[in-house]
Design a protein around this motif. Structure first.
Motif, PDB file in Angstrom:
ATOM      1  N   LEU A 240       0.842  -1.203   0.000  1.00 43.32           N
ATOM      2  CA  LEU A 240       0.000   0.000   0.000  1.00 43.32           C
ATOM      3  C   LEU A 240       0.875   1.249   0.000  1.00 43.32           C
ATOM      4  CD1 LEU A 240      -2.733  -0.750   2.718  1.00 43.32           C
ATOM      5  CD2 LEU A 240      -3.174  -0.411   0.277  1.00 43.32           C
ATOM      6  N   HIS A 241       0.399   2.268  -0.663  1.00 42.28           N
ATOM      7  CA  HIS A 241       1.053   3.571  -0.583  1.00 42.28           C
ATOM      8  C   HIS A 241       0.692   4.203   0.766  1.00 42.28           C
ATOM      9  CE1 HIS A 241       1.898   7.796  -1.502  1.00 42.28           C
ATOM     10  NE2 HIS A 241       2.730   7.319  -2.419  1.00 42.28           N
ATOM     11  N   THR A 288       6.242   4.266  -0.277  1.00 40.88           N
ATOM     12  CA  THR A 288       5.904   5.188  -1.365  1.00 40.88           C
ATOM     13  C   THR A 288       5.455   4.439  -2.613  1.00 40.88           C
ATOM     14  OG1 THR A 288       8.232   5.188  -1.907  1.00 40.88           O
ATOM     15  CG2 THR A 288       7.409   7.083  -0.679  1.00 40.88           C
ATOM     16  N   GLN A 289       5.513   3.106  -2.544  1.00 39.55           N
ATOM     17  CA  GLN A 289       5.112   2.339  -3.733  1.00 39.55           C
ATOM     18  C   GLN A 289       3.633   1.996  -3.700  1.00 39.55           C
ATOM     19  OE1 GLN A 289       7.642  -1.084  -4.098  1.00 39.55           O
ATOM     20  NE2 GLN A 289       9.441   0.228  -3.857  1.00 39.55           N
ATOM     21  N   SER A 290       3.032   2.017  -4.891  1.00 37.45           N
ATOM     22  CA  SER A 290       1.671   1.502  -4.981  1.00 37.45           C
ATOM     23  C   SER A 290       1.575   0.695  -6.266  1.00 37.45           C
ATOM     24  CB  SER A 290       0.654   2.633  -4.968  1.00 37.45           C
ATOM     25  OG  SER A 290       0.819   3.426  -6.126  1.00 37.45           O
ATOM     26  N   MET A 383      -5.854   5.802  -8.030  1.00 35.70           N
ATOM     27  CA  MET A 383      -6.986   6.361  -8.756  1.00 35.70           C
ATOM     28  C   MET A 383      -6.629   7.708  -9.355  1.00 35.70           C
ATOM     29  SD  MET A 383     -10.107   5.306  -6.350  1.00 35.70           S
ATOM     30  CE  MET A 383     -10.223   3.669  -5.665  1.00 35.70           C
ATOM     31  N   HIS A 384      -5.438   7.791  -9.883  1.00 35.92           N
ATOM     32  CA  HIS A 384      -5.050   9.012 -10.593  1.00 35.92           C
ATOM     33  C   HIS A 384      -6.063   9.257 -11.710  1.00 35.92           C
ATOM     34  CE1 HIS A 384      -2.762  11.764 -13.114  1.00 35.92           C
ATOM     35  NE2 HIS A 384      -2.151  12.088 -11.981  1.00 35.92           N
ATOM     36  N   PHE A 385      -6.383  10.523 -11.973  1.00 39.50           N
ATOM     37  CA  PHE A 385      -7.501  10.765 -12.905  1.00 39.50           C
ATOM     38  C   PHE A 385      -7.200  10.358 -14.337  1.00 39.50           C
ATOM     39  CE2 PHE A 385      -6.842  14.721 -15.384  1.00 39.50           C
ATOM     40  CZ  PHE A 385      -5.683  15.197 -14.809  1.00 39.50           C
ATOM     41  N   ASP A 386      -5.918  10.126 -14.648  1.00 38.16           N
ATOM     42  CA  ASP A 386      -5.581   9.626 -15.980  1.00 38.16           C
ATOM     43  C   ASP A 386      -5.951   8.150 -16.164  1.00 38.16           C
ATOM     44  OD1 ASP A 386      -4.648  11.931 -17.073  1.00 38.16           O
ATOM     45  OD2 ASP A 386      -2.557  11.606 -16.459  1.00 38.16           O
TER      46      ASP A 386
END
Ligand code: ASP
Ligand code: MG
Length: 437
Positions: A240-241, A288-290, A383-386
């Motif tokens: 998890l981030h 910091t990884q997801s 869930m980045h908007f891209d």
């Protein structure tokens, strides 16, 4: 150096303490943060409650029962008479101290001193056990390095400086044991980091010593992708981030205290959630990884109240939101979710103590309506908007559920829904079915 924190159930009996000792004695230098033995802090709260009410007999009865439990643990924990006697002597002094409060006036100050006893007891008897086993260890008194400031925020430079001094004073010890939860405040009085705050202690200590890793040991194999009390077949999330973990911890995942994430995140120290009952299980790694484009988990937070303020005057006006938020601020009530439209705003709160006063003030600015017994369901992942399509998938899974509010775009890591409490189980299950099966 690593920092390992063990919660109340992990040190909840002599047998569990022995398991913890086995886990930590591998020759590597480390700091071990302990909670109070399970149930202890609750007992101390109850004892304080009797003392507040001036019921000395009630308090003494509870103190005696607690004392008996600790003597039983001592009997089982130590192998030699010598150590049993030494532990009993220490316990006696702690319980005499607890009894002494029945003779004085009782305020918040005394209560905090009483609450600190749980962690002081667990760490003392545990370190004595390591000593009996011949392990190299030292006790680092948290009351001498853990401190909060006037705003009850951790004083990070004081913590780092004093902890470093304590470590330098005894450099060749292998295991440093310290208390979670407890601290001193700005005035030097005994205080604490709030219930469940041992995770926060571990994270603050990790940040202070620039640890390579912070491990939170509990009795579940990591953060699960849904709430196991309501959904069958939930699974631990491997990675998890920090932001994802913070959302999940805040919105209901009980395994980790939400305050624990920030110090680790600011110092980029990975946090690993591990299981004392199954030490080889991978658990959850928070860093910091997801996982790119992956929806990771769902959590729910109960006891939410939604408040809607509708005003014709909001149309094209500025300053409306400020006025609304100021009212919540003046009643020290934090807001969880916000949705706005051109003519109104809805917010959710989880502390409804000042609700009546807040609603009264809000009525100056518009028509107010309140929905009680609501739940926030929070879906977390990349869930980045891209990334396209994830909203449709999540909202699709909720197609049978009446939804009061939806919030997305506050971070790249979550979508939250506000629904009725009675729909919670159905929502969690249909999200699991759509997202994880
Ligand atoms: N012993 C404290 C409590 O029960 C702190 C903790 O366990 O994290 O809240
Ligand atoms: Mg806890």
């Amino acid at each position: 150096m690593k920092v390992l924190k063990f919660g109340g159930t992990s040190v909840g009996s002599a047998a569990r303490m022995k398991d913890v000792a086995k886990l930590i004695c591998d020759g590597d230098q480390k700091i071990v943060v302990l909670s109070a033995m399970s149930g202890t802090t609750n007992s101390l709260v109850e004892i304080s409650d009797y003392l507040y009410k001036n019921n000395t007999a009630g308090a003494l009865e509870r103190i005696n029962a607690l004392e008996k439990r600790y003597y039983d643990v001592t009997e089982e924990l130590y192998a030699t008479v010598e150590y049993k006697v030494e532990a009993t002597t220490v316990l006696k002094s702690h319980f005499e101290y607890l009894r002494s409060f029945s003779k004085s006036i009782f305020t918040l100050f005394e209560e905090k001193a009483i609450l600190a006893e749980g962690e002081l007891l667990s760490t003392t008897i545990f370190q004595l056990y390591l000593k009996e086993k011949g392990e190299s260890s030292a006790l680092l008194p948290a009351l001498e390095f853990m401190r909060i400031d006037k705003n009850a925020e951790p004083d990070t430079s004081f913590i780092a400086g004093s902890l470093a001094k304590q470590l330098i004073a005894q450099p060749d010890k292998v295991i440093y044991i310290t208390q979670g939860f407890i601290c001193r405040n700005f005035y030097g009085e005994i205080d604490n980091l709030q219930r469940g705050g041992s995770d926060y202690s571990a994270s603050l200590i990790g940040a202070a010593v620039k640890a390579t890793e912070i491990q939170i040991w509990t009795d579940i194999d990591g953060m699960h992708n849904n709430d196991p009390r309501f959904v069958e077949g939930t699974k631990p999330v491997p990675v998890l981030h920090f932001e994802e973990a913070a959302e999940l911890a805040y919105f209901g995942a009980k395994i980790l205290h939400p305050t624990c994430i920030l110090p680790a995140k600011l110092n980029n120290i990975p946090v690993r959630l591990l299981n004392t009952m199954e030490p080889k299980a991978p658990g959850t790694l928070i860093s910091t990884q997801s996982k790119k484009g992956k929806i990771e988990a769902v959590a729910a937070k109960d006891g939410i109240t939604a408040i809607k303020i509708k005003s014709g005057r909001m149309l094209l006006a500025h300053g409306f939101l400020r006025k609304v938020f100021e009212i919540f601020e003046s009643y020290h009530t934090p807001i969880d979710m916000v949705t706005t439209s051109e003519v109104g705003v809805s917010v959710s709160i989880d502390n409804a103590k000042r609700l009546d006063e807040i609603v009264n003030e809000l009525k100056k600015f518009g028509t107010v309506s309140v929905d009680k017994e609501m739940v926030i369901v929070c879906v977390v992942g990349d869930m980045h908007f891209d990334n396209v399509g994830f909203q449709a998938k999540v909202v699709g899974a909720m197609s049978e559920i009446p939804i009061r509010m939806i919030s997305y775009g506050g971070s790249n890591y979550n979508i939250s829904f506000l629904i009725k409490a009675k729909d919670k189980k159905r929502a969690l299950n249909s999200l699991s079915k759509a997202l994880f099966n």
